[in-house]
Design an enzyme around this catalytic site. Structure first.
Site: not given
Ligand code: IMP
Ligand code: MG
Length: 183
Positions: A104, A132, A153, A160
Site C-alpha cells: 500500500d 495498490k 480497502f 482483514d
Molecule cells: P503499507 O505499509 O501502507 O504498505 O501497508 C501494508 C499493510 O497494510 C498490508 O500488509 C496490510 O496488512 C495493510 N493494508 C494495506 N492496505 C490494505 C487494505 O486495503 N486492506 C487490508 N489491509 C491493508
C-alpha cells in the site's frame, strides 16, 4: 457478504486468484531453479496466499514467518511499524522471498526489507498478492505481484478489516454503511 453493517463487494474471484497464484509459482520456480529458497511470510495477511503459493513451488523451500503491527481498525497507514514476532530461521547466505499480502504506502515493506537485509541474505525479492500503487509513499516495488488493485480497502483471501473477512475465498472491497443516510 455483510458483517456488522460492512458490505463486501467481490473484486477478484476465487478462480482468478487460483490461476494467478499458479502463474506466480511457475515463475518463481523457474527463477530459482536449482536453488533453495527461504520464504518469509508477513503475518497475518499473507498466510493463505503463502500456503497456496508454496504448494505449487517446485524448488526446495524453508518457511518462516514474522509478524508486524497492523493498522487495527483504521484503514490508513500510521507509518509506525513494529515487529511483534521475529524470524526463527537464519537468513545468512539464503535466497529470501518475502511474501506480503498487499503493498500500500510501502512503509511496512520498507521497514521489513531493512530488517531482513541486516541478516545477510544472499538475495532478497518480494512477492505481493496485491499492489495498490495509487497510495505509495516510498519508492518501493515488488518483484512479483499478483494483482494491481484500485484505491479501495480490500479484504479476503487472508486480508482483514479489523480481523474480519480473512476467510473469504475471494478478494473484495468494503463499503461501510453511511449511518447519516436516511431511510
Ligand atoms: P503499507 O505499509 O501502507 O504498505 O501497508 C501494508 C499493510 O497494510 C498490508 O500488509 C496490510 O496488512 C495493510 N493494508 C494495506 N492496505 C490494505 C487494505 O486495503 N486492506 C487490508 N489491509 C491493508
Ligand atoms: Mg500485512
Amino acid at each position: 457478504m455483510k458483517f456488522n453493517e460492512v458490505q463486501v463487494h467481490e473484486l477478484i474471484s476465487e478462480e482468478k486468484i487460483k490461476r494467478r497464484v499458479a502463474e506466480l509459482a511457475r515463475q518463481i520456480s523457474s527463477d530459482y531453479a536449482n536453488q533453495e529458497l527461504t520464504v518469509v511470510g508477513v503475518l497475518k495477511g499473507s498466510w493463505i496466499f503463502l500456503a497456496d503459493l508454496v504448494r505449487q513451488v517446485t524448488v526446495p523451500v524453508v518457511i518462516d514467518f514474522m509478524a508486524v503491527s497492523s493498522y487495527g481498525k483504521s484503514t490508513d497507514s500510521s507509518g509506525v511499524v513494529k515487529i511483534v514476532t521475529d524470524l526463527r530461521c537464519p537468513l545468512e547466505n539464503r535466497n529470501v522471498l518475502l511474501v506480503e499480502d498487499i503493498l500500500d504506502s510501502g512503509l511496512t515493506l520498507k521497514y521489513i526489507i531493512k530488517h531482513i537485509k541486516l541478516r545477510g541474505p544472499s538475495s532478497l525479492r518480494v512477492c505481493a498478492l496485491m499492489d495498490k500503487p495509487a497510495r505509495r509513499r516510498v519508492d518501493i516495488k515488488a518483484d512479483y505481484v499478483g494483482f494491481g488493485v484500485p484505491d479501495k480497502f480490500v479484504v479476503g483471501y487472508g486480508v482483514d478489516y479489523d480481523e474480519r473477512f480473512r476467510n473469504l475465498p475471494y478478494v473484495g472491497y468494503i463499503e461501510e454503511n453511511d449511518e447519516t443516510e436516511e431511510g
